[in-house]
Design a protein around this motif. Structure first.
Motif, mmCIF file in Angstrom:
data_model
loop_
_atom_site.group_PDB
_atom_site.id
_atom_site.type_symbol
_atom_site.label_atom_id
_atom_site.label_comp_id
_atom_site.label_asym_id
_atom_site.label_seq_id
_atom_site.Cartn_x
_atom_site.Cartn_y
_atom_site.Cartn_z
ATOM 1 N N ILE A 220 56.668 16.375 60.634
ATOM 2 C CA ILE A 220 55.316 17.038 60.124
ATOM 3 C C ILE A 220 56.317 18.651 59.590
ATOM 4 C CG2 ILE A 220 53.333 18.669 60.173
ATOM 5 C CD1 ILE A 220 52.932 15.843 59.468
ATOM 6 N N ALA A 221 57.130 19.049 60.713
ATOM 7 C CA ALA A 221 57.610 20.516 60.595
ATOM 8 C C ALA A 221 58.617 20.397 59.400
ATOM 9 C CB ALA A 221 58.450 20.780 61.638
ATOM 10 N N VAL A 222 59.485 19.302 59.302
ATOM 11 C CA VAL A 222 60.391 18.954 58.151
ATOM 12 C C VAL A 222 59.763 19.107 56.778
ATOM 13 C CG1 VAL A 222 62.350 17.540 57.224
ATOM 14 C CG2 VAL A 222 62.015 18.149 59.782
ATOM 15 N N ILE A 223 58.512 18.263 56.801
ATOM 16 C CA ILE A 223 58.058 18.004 55.426
ATOM 17 C C ILE A 223 57.493 19.381 55.151
ATOM 18 C CG2 ILE A 223 55.877 16.861 54.397
ATOM 19 C CD1 ILE A 223 56.253 14.510 56.298
ATOM 20 N N VAL A 224 56.785 19.964 56.044
ATOM 21 C CA VAL A 224 56.093 21.352 55.491
ATOM 22 C C VAL A 224 56.962 22.308 55.003
ATOM 23 C CG1 VAL A 224 54.717 23.382 56.246
ATOM 24 C CG2 VAL A 224 54.007 20.998 56.944
ATOM 25 N N ILE A 225 58.327 22.414 55.859
ATOM 26 C CA ILE A 225 59.143 23.374 55.323
ATOM 27 C C ILE A 225 59.928 22.843 53.766
ATOM 28 C CG2 ILE A 225 61.670 23.922 55.938
ATOM 29 C CD1 ILE A 225 60.972 23.907 58.698
ATOM 30 N N LEU A 226 60.076 21.666 53.754
ATOM 31 C CA LEU A 226 60.534 21.234 52.263
ATOM 32 C C LEU A 226 59.369 21.772 51.221
ATOM 33 C CD1 LEU A 226 62.161 17.756 53.194
ATOM 34 C CD2 LEU A 226 63.320 19.847 52.587
ATOM 35 N N THR A 227 58.094 21.482 51.520
ATOM 36 C CA THR A 227 57.456 21.859 50.558
ATOM 37 C C THR A 227 57.194 23.295 50.257
ATOM 38 O OG1 THR A 227 55.509 22.122 52.081
ATOM 39 C CG2 THR A 227 55.839 20.038 51.080
ATOM 40 N N ILE B 163 58.909 38.244 60.404
ATOM 41 C CA ILE B 163 57.993 37.293 61.316
ATOM 42 C C ILE B 163 58.890 36.903 62.635
ATOM 43 C CG2 ILE B 163 56.867 35.381 61.658
ATOM 44 C CD1 ILE B 163 56.278 35.444 58.629
ATOM 45 N N LEU B 164 60.111 36.262 62.209
ATOM 46 C CA LEU B 164 61.047 35.742 63.286
ATOM 47 C C LEU B 164 61.496 36.763 64.094
ATOM 48 C CD1 LEU B 164 62.884 33.175 61.379
ATOM 49 C CD2 LEU B 164 60.944 32.924 62.777
ATOM 50 N N VAL B 165 61.900 37.911 63.653
ATOM 51 C CA VAL B 165 62.374 39.153 64.361
ATOM 52 C C VAL B 165 61.229 39.577 65.445
ATOM 53 C CG1 VAL B 165 63.268 41.475 64.690
ATOM 54 C CG2 VAL B 165 64.146 39.839 63.008
ATOM 55 N N LEU B 166 60.016 39.913 64.789
ATOM 56 C CA LEU B 166 59.052 40.624 65.749
ATOM 57 C C LEU B 166 58.538 39.379 66.556
ATOM 58 C CD1 LEU B 166 56.887 42.355 63.264
ATOM 59 C CD2 LEU B 166 58.325 43.249 64.604
ATOM 60 N N ARG B 167 58.684 38.142 66.198
ATOM 61 C CA ARG B 167 58.318 37.077 67.461
ATOM 62 C C ARG B 167 59.262 37.184 68.693
ATOM 63 N NH1 ARG B 167 58.339 31.410 65.103
ATOM 64 N NH2 ARG B 167 56.439 32.173 64.036
ATOM 65 N N PRO C 268 49.329 24.983 62.135
ATOM 66 C CA PRO C 268 50.183 25.560 63.151
ATOM 67 C C PRO C 268 50.115 27.005 62.998
ATOM 68 C CG PRO C 268 51.149 23.754 62.074
ATOM 69 C CD PRO C 268 49.465 23.843 61.350
ATOM 70 N N VAL C 269 49.861 27.482 61.858
ATOM 71 C CA VAL C 269 50.006 29.144 61.651
ATOM 72 C C VAL C 269 49.104 29.731 62.689
ATOM 73 C CG1 VAL C 269 49.302 30.804 59.990
ATOM 74 C CG2 VAL C 269 50.679 29.256 59.271
ATOM 75 N N VAL D 238 55.514 26.479 61.570
ATOM 76 C CA VAL D 238 55.952 25.164 61.471
ATOM 77 C C VAL D 238 57.160 24.986 62.562
ATOM 78 C CG1 VAL D 238 54.593 24.205 59.770
ATOM 79 C CG2 VAL D 238 56.992 24.514 59.303
ATOM 80 N N LEU D 239 58.365 26.041 62.219
ATOM 81 C CA LEU D 239 59.444 25.940 63.386
ATOM 82 C C LEU D 239 58.923 25.770 64.888
ATOM 83 C CD1 LEU D 239 61.441 29.075 61.434
ATOM 84 C CD2 LEU D 239 62.055 26.346 61.539
#
Length: 572
Positions: free
Chosen positions: A145-152, A198-202, A319-320, A366-367
């Protein structure tokens, strides 16, 4: 405290009763974050379904509120879905004949029928399908699911569009677009900057949610520099509140929509149930499949009655919410309330919301679903389970979510059958000074056989596929042990069931051993197995002296001792 009948029917009441003050801010914060995705997703999927954009908001608001009361999952976010939208369009547009109002009415009827099918499924307890979702299947599903969503989401992040053709087709189309120079520099800059924020603050565990910071900064940048003409944005909201829109329907419309409704119900429930069960397991919670069927069914009926269309759990918005720290269904209530507020009081607010930023929000969320360490751990513990997880991932990516899950479940069942067909088998003996009877092969040099007897253990129920395997194994052990063996003791505690085919194999084995002058004794036979033998009239074959209460008692009789001599249940 046990839940009342009303609380079992409406899990939201129990959550409200148990609600903690510490959950409030995470739920509100998550609701604010998710709202930024609910609005464009709802409007966009409504258009894909051939319906006015506002119906996508109605199909978001009402199901979220209904599910908050009747849904069992604390984390699931319902709404229009990309997998359902094309099916909805194919079902209603030919019947609508170009009439937009009739299309809306048909979509509402379709949602009601979908919900009805789900409620019937809940009453028939068909939610047990979720019990077939083993951990390897769940891990593989989430990775896919993560791969599918990232590709979309990658095209929106980089500022171009592609024709969606499934995961592999999307990957090829994205690579071709990047190679052809279709990436929009401004959109890519906004999208990548949002994702990095987002990734840095996380990473630094900022008290300010990275998602919220990225959304606010993106909107401020668009408004301050007038970028709405150069960058894809959500645009202003339509106005109005959910209301009944079922006028002009006929009985033949319901008949024409029955088959599509059944298909949509199957897809929506399967996808939603896997997502719900998997995320609940990651949070240390449990969700009833039947309660999930009922909750999603009622949400569809509510949406259909008030201008919406069929919905399911969202694999991108859920996931969000999870990543933003959602604790309960209040997240969905906050999201629904904010949509209403924006529609009535501030419809122009989303005019400055950049689509690349939304794509970054979804990708960052989704990561967190990708769990490579879990696959590695499965490989270390049991490679068959790791292979099942990888097959589930590949299956979902290659043949689709529903088909991929079914393939993985079938493979899991086949693996179970294989393990039962050829289970672990052991010859047992004593270890001086240690209680119990132990596997001779696992304790070489320590465990010693029982003189004159063969103590065997078969670690599986006996059924049609392994009855012959069991009998042949016993005969082989007897032949290997030699002529001094006059008694075979079966440590039957692991045998939890036996079918008629296996009973025949057992009786034939008994006859074969008796012909060699060998007595077969069954030790520690479970009550339900005795009941089956009694109904088959096979219990009379085994007199009480051949049904030992313990292995130790059977060994005592063979060796002529008065007590178990440190005997007891079979050991390792």
């Amino acid at each position: 405290m046990r839940a009342t009948a009303v609380e079992r029917a409406m899990p939201g009441l129990r959550i409200a009763r148990e609600y903690r003050r510490a959950w409030l801010w995470p739920d509100v914060r998550s609701g604010v974050v998710v709202t930024a995705l609910l609005i464009p997703a709802g409007m966009g999927y409504a258009q894909v379904a051939g319906l006015p954009p506002v119906t996508g908001l109605y199909a978001t608001i009402v199901p979220l509120l209904v599910y908050a009361a009747f849904g069992p999952s604390r984390i699931l976010v319902l709404g229009p879905d990309s997998a359902l939208a094309p099916i909805i369009a194919a079902a209603i547009l030919p019947l609508a004949g170009g009439d937009a109002d009739r299309a809306v009415a048909l979509a509402g009827l379709l949602a009601i029928l979908v919900g009805a099918f789900m409620l019937v499924g809940a009453l028939l307890r068909l939610g047990l399908v979720t019990d077939l979702l083993s951990k390897p299947v769940r891990v593989g599903y989430l990775n896919a699911i993560a791969v599918i969503v990232i590709l979309t989401q990658l095209p929106a992040l980089l500022g171009f569009t592609i024709e969606r053709k499934g995961p592999w087709g999307n990957a090829v189309a994205i690579a071709d677009a990047v190679g052809a120079g279709d990436v929009a520099p401004l959109a890519a800059a906004v999208g990548v900057a949002s994702l990095a924020t987002i990734l840095v603050l996380r990473r630094v565990r900022s008290p300010l949610p990275g998602v919220l910071v990225a959304v606010v900064l993106g909107m401020v940048a668009v408004a301050a520099w007038g970028l709405e003409d150069r960058l894809a944005v959500v645009g202003p909201l339509p106005q109005g509140l959910p209301a009944p829109a079922l006028g002009g329907l006929r009985w033949d419309d319901a008949l024409a929509l029955l088959a599509p409704a059944a298909g949509i119900a199957l897809v929506a429930f399967t996808d939603s149930a896997v997502l719900s069960r998997t995320l609940a397991a990651r949070r240390g919670e449990s969700v009833s499949g039947n309660a999930e069927l009922a909750g999603i069914g009622l949400a569809n009926i509510g949406g259909g009655l008030l201008g919406g269309f069929p919905v399911s759990a969202s694999s991108s918005r859920t996931p969000v919410a999870d990543a933003a720290g959602s604790r309960t269904q209040l997240t969905g209530v906050v999201g629904a309330a904010l949509i209403v507020v924006f529609m009535l009081a501030a419809p122009g607010l989303t005019r400055y919301l950049p689509e690349p930023t939304l794509a970054a929000v979804v990708i960052a969320a989704v990561l967190t679903l990708i769990d490579a360490p879990a696959v590695v751990a499965l490989w270390r513990m049991k490679r068959v389970d790791a292979a099942l997880s990888l097959l589930a991932t590949v299956g979902v990516l290659v043949v689709g979510v529903l088909e991929g899950i079914l393939v993985a479940v079938v493979l899991s069942l086949l693996t179970f059958v294989d393990r039962s067909w050829r289970p672990y088998r052991a010859r047992l003996g004593r270890i001086p000074g240690r209680r119990g009877y132990h596997d001779l092969s696992r304790h070489p040099g320590e465990a010693v056989p029982i003189p004159g007897a063969l103590v065997l253990r078969f670690d599986a129920p006996l059924f049609f596929a392994n009855g012959g395997v069991f009998a042949d194994w016993v005969r082989a052990e007897v032949a290997e042990a030699g002529p001094e063996v006059r008694t075979v003791i079966l440590a039957a505690e692991p045998i939890t069931d036996v079918d008629t085919t296996a009973i025949d194999a057992l009786l034939e084995l008994d006859d074969s051993l008796a012909a060699q002058g060998i007595r077969l004794v069954l030790a520690e036979v479970k009550g339900p197995v005795k009941d089956v033998l009694r109904r088959y009239r096979a219990l009379g074959r085994f007199e009480p002296d051949r049904l030992a209460p313990t292995v130790g008692a059977a060994v005592d009789e063979v060796t002529g001792t008065l007590r178990g001599d440190l005997g007891g249940a079979p050991g390792a």
